[in-house]
Design an enzyme around this catalytic site. Sequence first.
Site, PDB file in Angstrom:
ATOM      1  N   SER A   1      -0.461   7.242   8.657  1.00  0.00           N
ATOM      2  CA  SER A   1       0.908   6.842   8.329  1.00  0.00           C
ATOM      3  C   SER A   1       1.662   8.055   7.827  1.00  0.00           C
ATOM      4  O   SER A   1       1.098   8.855   7.068  1.00  0.00           O
ATOM      5  CB  SER A   1       0.921   5.790   7.213  1.00  0.00           C
ATOM      6  OG  SER A   1       0.804   4.512   7.745  1.00  0.00           O
TER       7      SER A   1
ATOM      8  N   SER B   1      -8.165   5.440   8.288  1.00  0.00           N
ATOM      9  CA  SER B   1      -8.690   5.013   9.585  1.00  0.00           C
ATOM     10  C   SER B   1      -7.652   5.362  10.646  1.00  0.00           C
ATOM     11  O   SER B   1      -7.969   5.869  11.712  1.00  0.00           O
ATOM     12  CB  SER B   1      -8.936   3.508   9.598  1.00  0.00           C
ATOM     13  OG  SER B   1      -9.642   3.098   8.464  1.00  0.00           O
TER      14      SER B   1
ATOM     15  N   GLU C   1       0.791  -1.228   0.000  1.00  0.00           N
ATOM     16  CA  GLU C   1       0.000   0.000   0.000  1.00  0.00           C
ATOM     17  C   GLU C   1       0.829   1.286   0.000  1.00  0.00           C
ATOM     18  O   GLU C   1       0.414   2.288  -0.571  1.00  0.00           O
ATOM     19  CB  GLU C   1      -1.025   0.003   1.131  1.00  0.00           C
ATOM     20  CG  GLU C   1      -0.459  -0.059   2.526  1.00  0.00           C
ATOM     21  CD  GLU C   1      -1.590   0.021   3.563  1.00  0.00           C
ATOM     22  OE1 GLU C   1      -2.300   1.039   3.550  1.00  0.00           O
ATOM     23  OE2 GLU C   1      -1.747  -0.918   4.367  1.00  0.00           O
TER      24      GLU C   1
ATOM     25  N   ARG D   1       8.949   4.902   5.907  1.00  0.00           N
ATOM     26  CA  ARG D   1       7.817   5.198   6.781  1.00  0.00           C
ATOM     27  C   ARG D   1       8.405   5.712   8.086  1.00  0.00           C
ATOM     28  O   ARG D   1       9.169   5.012   8.746  1.00  0.00           O
ATOM     29  CB  ARG D   1       6.965   3.947   7.015  1.00  0.00           C
ATOM     30  CG  ARG D   1       5.717   4.215   7.840  1.00  0.00           C
ATOM     31  CD  ARG D   1       4.845   2.966   7.912  1.00  0.00           C
ATOM     32  NE  ARG D   1       3.569   3.219   8.599  1.00  0.00           N
ATOM     33  CZ  ARG D   1       3.401   3.213   9.913  1.00  0.00           C
ATOM     34  NH1 ARG D   1       4.426   2.960  10.716  1.00  0.00           N
ATOM     35  NH2 ARG D   1       2.224   3.450  10.440  1.00  0.00           N
TER      36      ARG D   1
HETATM   37  P1  ADP Z   1      -8.700   3.308   5.036  1.00  0.00           P
HETATM   38  O1  ADP Z   1      -7.783   2.892   3.923  1.00  0.00           O
HETATM   39  O2  ADP Z   1      -8.149   3.026   6.390  1.00  0.00           O
HETATM   40  O3  ADP Z   1     -10.101   2.816   4.839  1.00  0.00           O
HETATM   41  P2  ADP Z   1      -9.321   6.028   4.029  1.00  0.00           P
HETATM   42  O4  ADP Z   1      -8.222   6.856   3.456  1.00  0.00           O
HETATM   43  O5  ADP Z   1     -10.309   5.468   3.074  1.00  0.00           O
HETATM   44  O6  ADP Z   1      -8.697   4.910   4.979  1.00  0.00           O
HETATM   45  O7  ADP Z   1     -10.060   6.932   5.112  1.00  0.00           O
HETATM   46  C1  ADP Z   1     -11.032   6.446   6.005  1.00  0.00           C
HETATM   47  C2  ADP Z   1     -11.536   7.613   6.833  1.00  0.00           C
HETATM   48  O8  ADP Z   1     -12.148   8.572   5.975  1.00  0.00           O
HETATM   49  C3  ADP Z   1     -12.594   7.257   7.836  1.00  0.00           C
HETATM   50  O9  ADP Z   1     -12.019   6.873   9.071  1.00  0.00           O
HETATM   51  C4  ADP Z   1     -13.381   8.561   7.979  1.00  0.00           C
HETATM   52  O10 ADP Z   1     -12.756   9.423   8.902  1.00  0.00           O
HETATM   53  C5  ADP Z   1     -13.241   9.200   6.610  1.00  0.00           C
HETATM   54  N1  ADP Z   1     -14.391   9.039   5.696  1.00  0.00           N
HETATM   55  C6  ADP Z   1     -14.625   9.833   4.620  1.00  0.00           C
HETATM   56  N2  ADP Z   1     -15.730   9.459   3.975  1.00  0.00           N
HETATM   57  C7  ADP Z   1     -16.238   8.390   4.631  1.00  0.00           C
HETATM   58  C8  ADP Z   1     -17.391   7.559   4.437  1.00  0.00           C
HETATM   59  N3  ADP Z   1     -18.257   7.769   3.431  1.00  0.00           N
HETATM   60  N4  ADP Z   1     -17.579   6.529   5.298  1.00  0.00           N
HETATM   61  C9  ADP Z   1     -16.727   6.313   6.313  1.00  0.00           C
HETATM   62  N5  ADP Z   1     -15.643   7.072   6.546  1.00  0.00           N
HETATM   63  C10 ADP Z   1     -15.373   8.112   5.733  1.00  0.00           C
END
Ligand code: ADP
Length: 363
Positions: free
Chosen positions: A190, A187, A136, A202
């Site tokens: 990094s 979530s 990733e 990193r």
């Molecule tokens: P991951 O790869 O960990 O899923 P993302 O870059 O997709 O990470 O970001 C997830 C974060 O984006 C969530 O924790 C929340 O804060 C935010 N977010 C934005 N749009 C949404 C959505 N539609 N549903 C849930 N979380 C969202």
Amino acid sequence: SVHNSCPMPWFGMDIGGTLVKLVYFEPHNPSPSNNFSQVQTLEEIEFFLKNNETCRKGGGGKDTHLKIKNIYIHGNLGTLHFFHFPTSEMDMFLQSAKSKGMSLLPCTACATGGGAYKFESAFKKEVNMDIHKFDEMDSLLRGIHYIDANYQEECYYFENPVDDKFCEKKVFDFSSPYPYLVVNIGSGVSILSVYAPDCYKRVTGSSLGGGTFLGLCSLLTGCETFEQAIALAEKGESTKVDKLVKDIYGGDYPRFNLQGDTVASSFGNMTCQERRSLVSREDLARATLVTITNNIGSIARMCAVNEGMEHVVFVGNFLRVNPISMKLLAYAMDFWSNGTLKALFLEHEGYFGAVGCVVQLLE
Ligand code: ADP
């Protein structure tokens, strides 16, 4: 050739802890033989997003405003499409793909993020697909560099970020960015130091990220979606929740250049029953957003100073529909570094991992 070994359509998926980010390359001149399947695949994804309960409630959709027309991927001119949906719907997505006969279509699927590993066997079992897996962090940087080289006006910054009247979004020329820091707020968080296109490390991470904001905000306000959480925050005031320097000093603390409005203790006023009865859901949402954002900003700033970097690029879906956090980060970077650090943002904020894995496969 690339064509033969990787039949179109090309998909890139970044299956994260919260969201699946899916990009889809639609060539302008598809070979007649697979013309039908390409149109069908696009329609299937859109059908899934429109008909899935969770996606309809605001957890997913097509990001039409991010679509990139006339982009070359490995000599093929086409359009890049962007979709997202909750990772919790991944099994439904596979079922939907299966029921639509997706397993019969030739295509190339690349995946990154933890879900590339977690769902690998499900892809094989449900839709008979072998997915190409990529790391990733590699994908994230490939995606950033690829989009930046192929799309103008990707990178921007804010001038006068906390002044509603004079705040301006401005394009930043990202053609020679090195070295720079990437702060990916998903979530969790990094942080990477990038020295050259293929050279990075990193630096650190934090578990206090976008998931923490949404988790705490759900607990405190009963909101059900990220969009709701942001909408609440837009109407609230964090200063009713936080304890400020002036709440303690009665004014500024000039000896160390601390203004009265500086937060001394996030949520610090909430230890008092009387203060608790005076705050609204909106105030609590705003305070949660500000607390998480400032914590990330402060970690990012320390990393930038340690690493000797001037440019800090913030990405990840935490910044989606979230100008409050972007402006706060822009302000905090500038203010606490006496103007030596610059916060930068990218239009395709959460999609670089998904783009990067397609680009990597075809390289
Ligand atoms: P991951 O790869 O960990 O899923 P993302 O870059 O997709 O990470 O970001 C997830 C974060 O984006 C969530 O924790 C929340 O804060 C935010 N977010 C934005 N749009 C949404 C959505 N539609 N549903 C849930 N979380 C969202």
